[in-house]
Design a protein around this motif. Structure first.
Motif, short mmCIF file in Angstrom:
data_model
loop_
_atom_site.label_atom_id
_atom_site.label_comp_id
_atom_site.label_asym_id
_atom_site.label_seq_id
_atom_site.Cartn_x
_atom_site.Cartn_y
_atom_site.Cartn_z
N ILE A 72 42.17 11.74 1.04
CA ILE A 72 43.25 10.77 0.80
C ILE A 72 44.62 11.41 0.94
CG2 ILE A 72 44.22 9.12 -0.84
CD1 ILE A 72 41.40 8.38 0.01
N LYS A 73 45.47 10.78 1.72
CA LYS A 73 46.90 11.10 1.74
C LYS A 73 47.61 10.01 0.97
CE LYS A 73 50.45 13.59 3.01
NZ LYS A 73 50.58 14.99 2.55
N LEU A 74 48.32 10.39 -0.09
CA LEU A 74 49.02 9.42 -0.93
C LEU A 74 50.40 9.11 -0.38
CD1 LEU A 74 48.08 10.89 -4.43
CD2 LEU A 74 47.03 8.94 -3.29
N HIS A 75 50.90 7.93 -0.76
CA HIS A 75 52.22 7.52 -0.31
C HIS A 75 52.94 6.81 -1.45
CE1 HIS A 75 55.45 6.13 2.26
NE2 HIS A 75 55.24 4.89 1.87
N GLY A 76 54.03 7.42 -1.92
CA GLY A 76 54.81 6.80 -2.97
C GLY A 76 54.16 6.78 -4.34
N ALA A 77 53.17 7.63 -4.55
CA ALA A 77 52.47 7.65 -5.84
C ALA A 77 53.24 8.55 -6.82
CB ALA A 77 51.05 8.16 -5.68
N SER A 78 53.46 8.04 -8.02
CA SER A 78 54.08 8.85 -9.07
C SER A 78 53.05 9.82 -9.63
CB SER A 78 54.60 7.95 -10.19
OG SER A 78 53.53 7.32 -10.85
N GLU A 79 53.50 10.81 -10.40
CA GLU A 79 52.58 11.74 -11.04
C GLU A 79 51.61 11.00 -11.95
OE1 GLU A 79 54.32 15.06 -13.00
OE2 GLU A 79 55.65 15.57 -11.34
N GLU A 80 52.10 9.99 -12.65
CA GLU A 80 51.25 9.21 -13.55
C GLU A 80 50.18 8.44 -12.78
OE1 GLU A 80 54.53 9.20 -13.56
OE2 GLU A 80 54.97 10.26 -15.44
N GLN A 81 50.56 7.85 -11.64
CA GLN A 81 49.60 7.10 -10.84
C GLN A 81 48.55 8.03 -10.24
OE1 GLN A 81 52.61 5.24 -8.33
NE2 GLN A 81 51.99 3.20 -9.08
N LEU A 85 44.48 7.99 -10.96
CA LEU A 85 43.47 8.00 -9.90
C LEU A 85 42.46 9.11 -10.14
CD1 LEU A 85 42.24 7.37 -7.10
CD2 LEU A 85 44.09 8.74 -6.10
N VAL A 86 42.95 10.31 -10.42
CA VAL A 86 42.06 11.45 -10.65
C VAL A 86 41.17 11.20 -11.87
CG1 VAL A 86 42.00 13.88 -11.36
CG2 VAL A 86 43.53 13.15 -9.52
N ALA A 87 41.75 10.68 -12.94
CA ALA A 87 40.98 10.43 -14.17
C ALA A 87 39.88 9.40 -13.92
CB ALA A 87 41.91 9.96 -15.29
N TRP A 88 40.21 8.34 -13.17
CA TRP A 88 39.21 7.30 -12.90
C TRP A 88 38.07 7.83 -12.03
CZ3 TRP A 88 37.16 4.68 -8.69
CH2 TRP A 88 36.45 3.51 -8.99
N LEU A 89 38.42 8.61 -11.00
CA LEU A 89 37.39 9.18 -10.13
C LEU A 89 36.52 10.18 -10.90
CD1 LEU A 89 39.48 9.77 -6.89
CD2 LEU A 89 37.60 8.15 -7.15
N LYS A 90 37.14 10.93 -11.80
CA LYS A 90 36.39 11.91 -12.59
C LYS A 90 35.37 11.22 -13.49
CE LYS A 90 37.15 16.11 -15.31
NZ LYS A 90 38.18 16.98 -15.93
N VAL A 126 37.20 1.43 -5.14
CA VAL A 126 38.29 2.42 -5.18
C VAL A 126 39.54 1.83 -4.54
CG1 VAL A 126 39.05 4.70 -4.38
CG2 VAL A 126 36.67 4.37 -5.10
N ASP A 127 39.37 1.18 -3.40
CA ASP A 127 40.51 0.61 -2.69
C ASP A 127 41.16 -0.52 -3.48
OD1 ASP A 127 42.00 0.60 -0.04
OD2 ASP A 127 41.39 -1.50 -0.17
N ARG A 128 40.34 -1.31 -4.16
CA ARG A 128 40.87 -2.43 -4.95
C ARG A 128 41.78 -1.92 -6.06
NH1 ARG A 128 40.04 -5.13 -9.57
NH2 ARG A 128 38.36 -3.75 -10.27
N ARG A 129 41.39 -0.81 -6.67
CA ARG A 129 42.15 -0.27 -7.80
C ARG A 129 43.35 0.57 -7.36
NH1 ARG A 129 39.37 0.12 -12.88
NH2 ARG A 129 37.32 -0.90 -12.82
N PHE A 130 43.16 1.35 -6.29
CA PHE A 130 44.18 2.35 -5.96
C PHE A 130 44.62 2.34 -4.50
CE2 PHE A 130 41.59 4.03 -9.48
CZ PHE A 130 42.58 4.26 -10.43
N GLY A 131 44.10 1.43 -3.70
CA GLY A 131 44.40 1.44 -2.28
C GLY A 131 45.88 1.33 -1.95
N HIS A 132 46.66 0.71 -2.84
CA HIS A 132 48.10 0.55 -2.59
C HIS A 132 48.83 1.90 -2.61
CE1 HIS A 132 47.56 0.59 -6.95
NE2 HIS A 132 48.84 0.91 -7.07
N LEU A 133 48.14 2.95 -3.11
CA LEU A 133 48.74 4.29 -3.15
C LEU A 133 48.36 5.12 -1.92
CD1 LEU A 133 47.92 5.22 -6.87
CD2 LEU A 133 50.04 4.20 -5.98
N PHE A 134 47.44 4.60 -1.08
CA PHE A 134 46.89 5.39 0.01
C PHE A 134 47.67 5.18 1.31
CE2 PHE A 134 42.31 5.05 -1.89
CZ PHE A 134 42.75 5.73 -3.02
N LEU A 135 48.10 6.27 1.90
CA LEU A 135 48.66 6.22 3.25
C LEU A 135 47.55 6.40 4.28
CD1 LEU A 135 51.16 6.16 5.13
CD2 LEU A 135 51.25 8.66 4.89
N GLN A 136 46.56 7.20 3.91
CA GLN A 136 45.47 7.53 4.83
C GLN A 136 44.21 7.84 4.04
OE1 GLN A 136 46.18 11.12 7.10
NE2 GLN A 136 44.91 10.46 8.80
#
Length: 329
Positions: A72-81, A85-90, A126-136
């Motif tokens: 995943i390449k993120l785009h415009g994601a804050s440190e909190e976001q 994402l990492v916490a949910w995937l973990k 995954v995309d439904r929850r966090f896809g708005h943060l994904f550039l790639q």
């Protein structure tokens, strides 16, 4: 602060990487120290964070599953976001591997699934929850993964004869409920005592030992190794993505053998899609990495068309059996 390892520490880590379930008696013999010293040194290495985890290499294809990885390449994601994402995937019971990285990608994770429909549903969530943060999001299935010894720990110039493999063709191995509980324990911590596994599985320690030996004999469990905290050790973990061309079977075998014999390369993956081959290596610094890559390109210029890489700086999860909820449905 970087932790400096002496020869005894390196030997202990090396032997644990060859068998993370080795007893303190065995580790002491191999490292040439007393049992008490081996225990003290290992406790110190764990306390200082040099060793991140111990896990069983479980060939989940023998449990009826395959692994596909997302980069995943993120785009415009804050440190909190990103942290969310990492916490949910973990926490996700289908995620077997999760890292943070620098370079071409920011987050990478692997998910197991019994079939493509199940994997698609997992990825959709995954995309439904966090896809708005994904550039790639690049998808790479594991066709074949192979682990090798970390021979650089002992200053060896060529690899030790070891080849631990996970496959991609699902096949059932007659694993029952008690076996799953044992695998769950070993996925979370390869050094889990036999008595604890027995209590979890609801059977006797003797029966647990017999089941464990059967899982090893049938290659459901390939071996037990460790995760190193490279930032504590002052070294770098690179993952290289290689595009191949005009590859014959002989040339591919030569590439695999090069990786097996190289002391700094500890894992390779055959895949397909955006790239064809992945190489994981641990080195002292960027200069040593460039040296390895020059050697690789020179040796295989006829089949390597291009490569890119990332540096892995945080391994959040490495567990080939993170939960059986999905597995038993």
């Amino acid at each position: 602060m970087t932790l400096t390892l002496d020869a005894k520490d390196r030997r202990l880590i090396y032997e644990l990487d060859r068998n993370a379930r080795a007893s303190f008696t065995e580790l002491a013999r191999l490292a040439g120290v007393s049992k008490q010293v081996a225990r003290y040194r290992l406790n110190r290495l764990e306390r200082l964070g040099a060793i991140g985890a111990y896990f069983a290499i479980i060939d989940i294809s023998r449990l009826g599953f395959t692994i596909r990885k997302s980069f995943i390449k993120l785009h415009g994601a804050s440190e909190e976001q990103e942290a969310a994402l990492v916490a949910w995937l973990k926490r996700n019971p289908n995620v077997v591997w999760l890292v943070s990285c620098d370079g071409q990608f920011d987050i990478a994770f692997g998910m197991w699934a019994a079939n493509i429909d199940e994997y698609s549903a997992q990825l959709t969530e995954v995309d439904r929850r966090f896809g708005h943060l994904f550039l790639q999001n690049q998808i790479a299935p594991i066709v074949r993964g192979q682990y090798f010894c970390r021979d650089y720990l002992l200053g060896k110039e060529a690899g030790t004869e070891q080849d631990l493999t996970i496959g991609a063709i699902p096949k059932e191995s007659g694993v029952d409920e008690a076996d799953w509980k044992i695998l769950e324990c070993l996925g979370a911590n390869a050094r889990t005592p036999l008595s604890e596994m027995a209590a979890r599985a609801g059977i006797s320690p003797d029966a647990t030992g017999k089941r464990l030996r059967r899982l090893e004999r049938t290659r459901v469990i390939q071996n037990y190794i460790l995760v190193l905290n490279n930032s504590v050790l002052g070294q770098l973990h690179y993952k290289v993505f290689v595009k191949l061309r005009s590859v014959t079977n002989n040339k591919y075998r030569s590439l695999v053998e090069f990786c097996r014999l190289h002391p700094n390369i500890f894992y390779i993956v055959k895949t397909f899609g955006v790239w064809d081959f992945e190489i994981d290596l641990e080195v002292r610094d960027a200069q040593q990495f460039r040296s390895v890559m020059r050697e690789l390109k020179k040796s295989f210029s006829s089949i390597i068309s291009d490569y890119s890489y990332i540096t892995v700086y945080d391994i959040h999860k490495y567990n080939f059996c993170p939960g059986r909820r999905r597995a038993l449905q």
